[in-house]
Scaffold this motif. Structure first.
Motif, PDB file in Angstrom:
ATOM      1  N   ILE A  31       0.469   6.748   8.413  1.00 53.43           N
ATOM      2  CA  ILE A  31       0.442   5.553   7.543  1.00 53.43           C
ATOM      3  C   ILE A  31       0.295   4.290   8.377  1.00 53.43           C
ATOM      4  O   ILE A  31      -0.332   3.315   7.943  1.00 53.43           O
ATOM      5  CB  ILE A  31       1.704   5.528   6.669  1.00 53.43           C
ATOM      6  CG1 ILE A  31       1.728   6.738   5.731  1.00 53.43           C
ATOM      7  CG2 ILE A  31       1.778   4.252   5.859  1.00 53.43           C
ATOM      8  CD1 ILE A  31       2.985   6.872   4.927  1.00 53.43           C
ATOM      9  N   HIS A  32       0.818   4.326   9.611  1.00 56.33           N
ATOM     10  CA  HIS A  32       0.718   3.162  10.488  1.00 56.33           C
ATOM     11  C   HIS A  32      -0.485   3.244  11.424  1.00 56.33           C
ATOM     12  O   HIS A  32      -0.456   2.709  12.545  1.00 56.33           O
ATOM     13  CB  HIS A  32       2.003   3.006  11.306  1.00 56.33           C
ATOM     14  CG  HIS A  32       3.191   2.650  10.479  1.00 56.33           C
ATOM     15  ND1 HIS A  32       4.055   3.601  10.002  1.00 56.33           N
ATOM     16  CD2 HIS A  32       3.659   1.457  10.006  1.00 56.33           C
ATOM     17  CE1 HIS A  32       5.018   3.033   9.287  1.00 56.33           C
ATOM     18  NE2 HIS A  32       4.791   1.723   9.282  1.00 56.33           N
ATOM     19  N   ASN A  71       3.550  10.051  -2.068  1.00 61.26           N
ATOM     20  CA  ASN A  71       4.694   9.320  -2.616  1.00 61.26           C
ATOM     21  C   ASN A  71       4.819   7.934  -1.998  1.00 61.26           C
ATOM     22  O   ASN A  71       5.336   7.004  -2.644  1.00 61.26           O
ATOM     23  CB  ASN A  71       5.979  10.107  -2.387  1.00 61.26           C
ATOM     24  CG  ASN A  71       6.053  11.345  -3.250  1.00 61.26           C
ATOM     25  OD1 ASN A  71       5.361  11.458  -4.260  1.00 61.26           O
ATOM     26  ND2 ASN A  71       6.881  12.299  -2.854  1.00 61.26           N
ATOM     27  N   SER A  72       4.345   7.788  -0.775  1.00 57.52           N
ATOM     28  CA  SER A  72       4.485   6.500  -0.096  1.00 57.52           C
ATOM     29  C   SER A  72       3.368   5.526  -0.457  1.00 57.52           C
ATOM     30  O   SER A  72       3.608   4.335  -0.664  1.00 57.52           O
ATOM     31  CB  SER A  72       4.507   6.718   1.423  1.00 57.52           C
ATOM     32  OG  SER A  72       5.563   7.597   1.791  1.00 57.52           O
ATOM     33  N   ILE A  73       2.128   6.016  -0.530  1.00 61.13           N
ATOM     34  CA  ILE A  73       0.988   5.116  -0.768  1.00 61.13           C
ATOM     35  C   ILE A  73       0.482   5.195  -2.193  1.00 61.13           C
ATOM     36  O   ILE A  73      -0.572   4.600  -2.493  1.00 61.13           O
ATOM     37  CB  ILE A  73      -0.163   5.441   0.205  1.00 61.13           C
ATOM     38  CG1 ILE A  73      -0.740   6.830  -0.111  1.00 61.13           C
ATOM     39  CG2 ILE A  73       0.301   5.374   1.641  1.00 61.13           C
ATOM     40  CD1 ILE A  73      -2.012   7.142   0.617  1.00 61.13           C
ATOM     41  N   GLY A  74       1.201   5.911  -3.062  1.00 60.50           N
ATOM     42  CA  GLY A  74       0.716   6.091  -4.434  1.00 60.50           C
ATOM     43  C   GLY A  74       0.364   4.803  -5.158  1.00 60.50           C
ATOM     44  O   GLY A  74      -0.745   4.667  -5.701  1.00 60.50           O
ATOM     45  N   CYS A 138       8.148   7.129   2.354  1.00 64.85           N
ATOM     46  CA  CYS A 138       8.359   6.167   3.436  1.00 64.85           C
ATOM     47  C   CYS A 138       8.562   4.772   2.839  1.00 64.85           C
ATOM     48  O   CYS A 138       7.887   4.394   1.870  1.00 64.85           O
ATOM     49  CB  CYS A 138       7.152   6.169   4.384  1.00 64.85           C
ATOM     50  SG  CYS A 138       6.915   7.723   5.258  1.00 64.85           S
ATOM     51  N   ASP A 139       9.452   4.017   3.431  1.00 64.72           N
ATOM     52  CA  ASP A 139       9.766   2.682   2.910  1.00 64.72           C
ATOM     53  C   ASP A 139       8.904   1.593   3.545  1.00 64.72           C
ATOM     54  O   ASP A 139       8.569   0.608   2.883  1.00 64.72           O
ATOM     55  CB  ASP A 139      11.247   2.369   3.155  1.00 64.72           C
ATOM     56  CG  ASP A 139      12.150   3.348   2.404  1.00 64.72           C
ATOM     57  OD1 ASP A 139      11.725   3.822   1.334  1.00 64.72           O
ATOM     58  OD2 ASP A 139      13.254   3.633   2.913  1.00 64.72           O
TER      59      ASP A 139
END
Length: 800
Positions: A31-32, A71-74, A138-139
Motif C-alpha cells: 500500500i505504501h 479492506n484497506s483501500i476499498g 490497515c489504518d
C-alpha cells in the motif's frame, strides 16, 4: 542438528497468526508503494500449497493478503478502466470518457459469452475462506490517492512460463483446452503458448504478454485465482497425491495516483502514477527420483524442478559470498526462469520473505536438513531497500475535506426535506381534523316540528330546509372521513410495505447465504469428484498392473514347464548317451582284461615250456637233443604264427626324424602349457614357425600345421600328440586348416619286461595286427582295412 531462524511456527500455529507475522507487513508495504516477494520452500508434501492457499474456513496467506488489501483501500478505489496496463510493465491513466466507453463495451459483451471458459462454474466465495471475525484492515492509508488492483497468475513448468489466466481461442471444430495441454477428444488439443521475459525501461523483469485482470473486491480476485488454479499442473506421485509439478506465481499489482487540488479527480500525469507489486510464489517441492520412482514425463518434471531450486541456492550462495568477502562474482540469474524473474528483488527492489515448510517424517530427514541449511544460510544475505519518495507536492487531506463538505451539504438537504415532509403531514392531519370539527359544529339544529294550526305553512318548509342542510353537511363529513381514511390506509400500507421489504431483505440475505453454502458444497463436491477420479484412475492402473503381472506370471509358468520338459528330454538323452558310453567302456575294459589274461596265460605257457625244456635237457642224453630241438622248433614254429620271436634291441639314433620332414613350411603350434620332457628323441620340424597361439599371419606363410597336445595316459606317463593338417585359403580371404594325421609320442621305461604278443583288435578302422616287443620302447601297429595307421608308442593316422 541445530538451525537458527528469525521465528519458528509450531504445528499448533493458526493461519491468522502466521499471516500477522509474515503477510501483514508485506501488504502494508504494498500500500505504501513498496514491492514484496513471499515464497514457500521445502520438500514435496511438506505443506507449501496449504500454507499459501489454505482451505475453506482456514484461509492461507494469499486470501488473507487480498482481504487486508481490499479492506484497506476499498473506499478509495478508482472506477474500472481508469488505470490501464500499457503492456510494458507500466500503467496509463484514461480520461473519464474513455473509461466510461470501456465499461459500456464490457457490459455489452458480457451478455454473450466469448469463449466456453466464461461458462465455467463459479468457485466458492471469499467469505467462506475467512470468517468475519478475522477480517482486518490497515489504518495508515493515504486517502488523497485513488487505487486500482490488477492480478496475474503464471506458472513455470519445465523452465517455460505459461499464463494460467489466458483463455484459449475458441474453435468450434477442435475441442477446448482444459489446461496443461490435456487432450479432450481424439488426442486433439490447443497447447498453451509459453511467455517470454522482458526488461522494462526501469530494468525490472516482467512476463511479456501476461494477462492482468483488474479486480474490485476480494471475492472477484479470489475467483480469478481459482480460475487459474484449475489449470495448474498437478500429478500423483509416490510421495504426494496432489503434487505441484510447476512453480506458481500470483502477482498482486497495486496502481495508485494522487487526486487534484480539489480532491475530485485523478491527476492525468503518468509520471505521478506509482505501481507496486506483491509476488506470492508457491515453489514446487524438491524430490528424489529414487523415492518417487518417477518415469517418463514425471522424471523430466522432477529434474527441471530440482535444477531450478539448485539454481536458486546457487544464486543465494553467490550473493552471500559477494557480501561477506567483498568479491564481485556474477550471480547466475539466467540459468533458471525463477531466479531471472525475481532478479530485481534480490538486487534490492523489494522485501523478500521465505517460509520454510518441514514435514517431520523420518524418510524426509536428509532432504529437510538440506532445506533448513540453505534457509539458514539465506538469512545472511542482506538486500538494500529503496528510499521512499513522496507521491506529489499537494497538501494532504483533500479528499477528506471534500467528503466532509459533501456530507454536510447532504445532511442539511436531508434535514430540510425531512422537516418539510413532516410539516406537510402534520398540517394535512390538523387541517383534516379542523375541517371535520367545523363541519360537525356547522350542523344546524332541528327546529320544532309540532303542527298546531292546519294552516301553518312555515314549519314544514323550515324543517325540510334544515334537513336538507344537515344532509349536505353529512355528505361533506362522509367525504372528508373517506379522505382521512384513505390517507390513514395509505400510511398503514406504507408501513406494511416497509415491513415486507425488511422481510424480503432478510430472505435475500438468507438466499445469498444459502447460495454461498451451495457454492461451497459444489466446490467440495468438485474436490471429492477429483479425488474419486484420481482413485478410479489409480484403481484402473493397479488393475492393469495386476493383469500385466498375471500375464507375466502365466508366461513364466509356461516357460518353466517348457524348460522342465526340455531338461527332462536332455536328461533322458544324456542318460541314454552315458548308458551307451558306459556299455562301450565296459566292453572295452572286458576286452582289455581278456587280453591281459591272455598275455599272462601266454607268459605262463612260455615259462612252463622253458622250465620243461630245461628239465628235459638236463635229464635226457645228448644224442637225443636234436630230436628235442626239432620238436621245440616245430612247436615254436606253430607259436610264431601267433606271436613274433623277441629280437635284439635296435641301435638308438641321437635324433628321430619326424614324418613331417619335407619341402613344406610348417606352423609349429606349441601351447605355453606344454611341458618339456627332456628326452633324447624329439620331433624336428625344419622350416617351421613356432607359435604359442595360432594367428592368420603365420598361417598365410605356411602350407602345413601341427599342434602339440599333451595329456596324461592311463599308466601315469605323459603322452604327446602331434595333430597335423593342411593349410588352404578360403573364399573370404582367410585361412583354414584341415586335419589329416595324428602322431602320438609316449615316454616309457625300457627296462620293463616285454613279451611279443599277436592279437586281433576290434578298432574303429577294422581288425588290426599289433606287434609288440619286450626290448624296444616303441610298438608298431598296422591296421587293415582302411587308412594306414602308424603307431609309435601310440598311433598315427594317415589318410593318404
Amino acid at each position: 542438528m541445530q538451525y537458527s531462524f528469525k521465528k519458528v511456527f509450531g504445528i499448533n500455529t493458526t493461519q491468522m497468526e502466521l499471516f500477522e507475522d509474515i503477510g501483514r507487513p508485506l501488504v502494508e508495504d504494498l500500500i505504501h508503494s513498496k514491492n514484496g516477494l513471499l515464497f514457500t520452500y521445502g520438500v514435496t508434501g511438506s505443506g507449501k500449497t496449504y500454507t499459501m492457499t489454505g482451505s475453506p474456513g482456514e484461509g492461507g496467506l494469499l486470501p488473507r493478503s487480498l482481504d487486508l488489501l481490499f479492506n484497506s483501500i476499498g473506499p478509495f478505489q478508482a472506477k474500472r478502466f481508469v488505470f490501464k496496463p500499457d503492456d510494458k510493465n507500466g500503467m496509463e491513466i484514461q480520461s473519464q470518457v474513455d473509461a466510461l466507453l470501456e465499461r459500456q463495451k464490457r457490459d455489452s459483451q458480457q451478455s454473450v459469452p466469448r469463449t466456453p471458459s466464461s461458462r465455467l462454474k463459479a468457485d466458492p466465495e471469499f467469505a467462506d475462506m475467512i470468517s468475519p471475525e478475522e477480517a482486518c484492515k490497515c489504518d495508515n492509508v493515504d486517502d488523497d490517492c485513488c487505487y486500482s488492483v490488477f492480478v496475474s497468475y503464471i506458472e513455470i513448468y519445465n523452465n517455460y512460463i505459461y499464463d494460467l489466466l489466458e483463455d484459449a481461442p475458441f474453435d468450434p471444430i477442435r475441442p477446448k483446452w482444459l489446461g496443461g495441454g490435456t487432450p479432450v477428444r481424439n488426442n486433439e488439443f490447443i497447447p498453451p503458448q509459453s511467455k517470454l521475459l522482458r526488461e522494462d525501461q526501469n530494468h525490472n523483469m516482467y512476463v511479456a504478454g501476461c494477462m492482468e485482470v483488474e479486480v474490485k473486491s476480494t471475492e472477484e480476485a479470489f475467483e480469478v485465482f481459482w480460475k487459474g488454479q484449475k489449470k495448474r499442473r498437478i500429478a500423483n506421485t509416490q510421495l504426494n497425491r496432489e503434487s505441484s509439478r510447476s512453480h506458481s506465481v500470483f502477482t498482486v499489482k497495486l496502481a495508485q495516483a494522487p487526486l487534484d487540488a480539489d480532491g475530485d479527480h485523478i491527476l492525468q500525469d503518468k509520471n505521478q502514477v506509482t505501481v507496486s507489486q506483491l509476488c506470492l510464489v508457491d515453489l514446487a517441492g524438491s524430490e528424489r527420483t529414487s523415492r518417487t520412482r518417477a518415469e517418463g514425463s514425471r522424471l523430466r518434471e522432477a529434474g527441471n524442478i530440482n535444477q531450478s531450486l539448485m539454481t536458486l541456492r546457487t544464486c543465494i550462495e553467490v550473493l552471500r559470498e559477494n557480501q561477506m568477502y567483498g568479491t564481485n562474482k556474477m550471480v547466475p540469474y539466467r540459468d533458471s526462469k525463477v531466479t531471472h524473474l525475481f532478479k530485481n528483488y534480490f538486487d534490492g527492489e523489494g522485501k523478500v520473505r521465505m517460509i520454510v515448510c518441514v514435514n517431520p517424517k523420518a524418510d524426509d530427514y536428509e532432504e529437510s536438513s538440506l532445506v533448513m541449511r540453505f534457509a539458514e544460510m539465506a538469512q545472511e544475505v542482506e538486500v538494500a531497500r529503496p528510499v521512499d519518495r513522496p507521491i506529489c507536492a499537494l497538501a494532504a487531506g483533500r479528499r477528506h475535506r471534500n467528503q466532509a463538505f459533501r456530507d454536510e451539504l447532504s445532511r442539511r438537504l436531508e434535514e430540510r426535506g425531512n422537516s418539510n415532509n413532516a410539516g406537510n403531514q402534520c398540517t394535512h392531519q390538523v387541517n383534516s381534523a379542523c375541517l371535520l370539527n367545523q363541519l360537525i359544529e356547522s350542523l344546524p339544529p332541528i327546529p320544532r316540528c309540532e303542527l298546531v294550526d292546519p294552516a301553518d305553512d312555515q314549519t314544514l318548509p323550515n324543517l325540510i330546509e334544515v334537513l336538507e342542510r344537515r344532509h349536505h353537511i353529512r355528505q361533506m363529513i362522509t367525504e372528508q372521513f373517506n379522505q382521512t381514511g384513505t390517507c390513514v390506509k395509505s400510511q398503514n400500507q406504507q408501513s406494511k410495505i416497509s415491513e415486507k421489504d425488511k422481510v424480503i431483505l432478510n430472505q435475500r440475505s438468507e438466499i445469498d447465504r444459502l447460495e454461498k453454502k451451495s457454492k461451497t458444497l459444489e466446490y467440495k463436491i468438485d474436490i471429492l469428484q477429483k479425488t474419486t477420479d484420481m482413485y478410479e484412475q489409480d484403481k484402473r492402473s493397479l488393475q492393469l498392473e495386476l493383469e500385466t503381472r498375471e500375464q507375466r506370471l502365466q508366461k513364466e509358468l509356461s516357460e518353466r514347464r517348457r524348460m522342465e520338459q526340455r531338461m527332462q528330454g536332455m536328461v533322458t538323452d544324456t542318460k541314454l548317451k552315458w548308458e551307451k558310453e558306459c556299455e562301450r567302456r565296459v566292453n572295452a575294459k572286458q576286452l582289455e582284461m581278456q587280453n591281459k589274461l591272455w598275455v599272462k596265460d601266454e607268459k605262463l605257457k612260455q615259462l612252463k615250456a622253458i622250465v620243461t625244456e630245461s628239465n628235459s635237457s638236463c635229464s635226457a642224453e645228448r644224442p637225443q637233443r636234436p630230436s628235442r630241438e626239432r620238436d621245440r622248433d616245430r612247436n615254436m614254429g606253430q607259436k610264431r604264427s601267433a606271436s613274433p620271436s623277441p629280437v635284439t634291441p635296435p641301435v638308438r639314433p641321437t635324433h628321430r626324424r619326424s614324418h613331417s620332414c619335407g619341402g613344406e613350411k610348417w606352423v609349429d603350434h606349441k601351447p605355453s602349457t606344454n611341458l618339456d620332457l627332456d628326452t633324447v628323441m624329439q620331433p624336428i620340424l625344419p622350416n617351421a614357425i613356432k607359435v604359442s597361439t595360432p594367428n592368420e599371419k603365420a598361417l598365410s606363410k605356411c602350407h602345413k600345421y601341427v599342434l602339440r597336445h599333451q595329456e596324461l595316459a592311463s599308466d601315469g606317463e605323459i603322452e604327446t600328440k602331434l595333430i597335423k593338417g593342411d593349410v588352404f585359403k578360403t573364399r573370404g580371404g582367410g585361412q583354414a586348416v584341415q586335419f589329416t594325421d595324428i602322431e602320438t609320442l609316449k615316454q616309457e621305461n625300457p627296462t620293463a619286461p616285454r613279451y611279443s604278443i599277436l592279437r586281433n583288435e576290434d578298432a574303429d578302422c577294422g581288425p588290426s595286427t599289433v606287434l609288440s616287443s619286450d626290448q624296444s620302447p616303441f610298438s608298431m601297429s598296422f591296421v587293415n582295412p582302411g587308412p594306414r595307421v602308424w603307431r609309435t608308442s601310440g598311433e598315427e593316422q594317415n589318410p593318404h
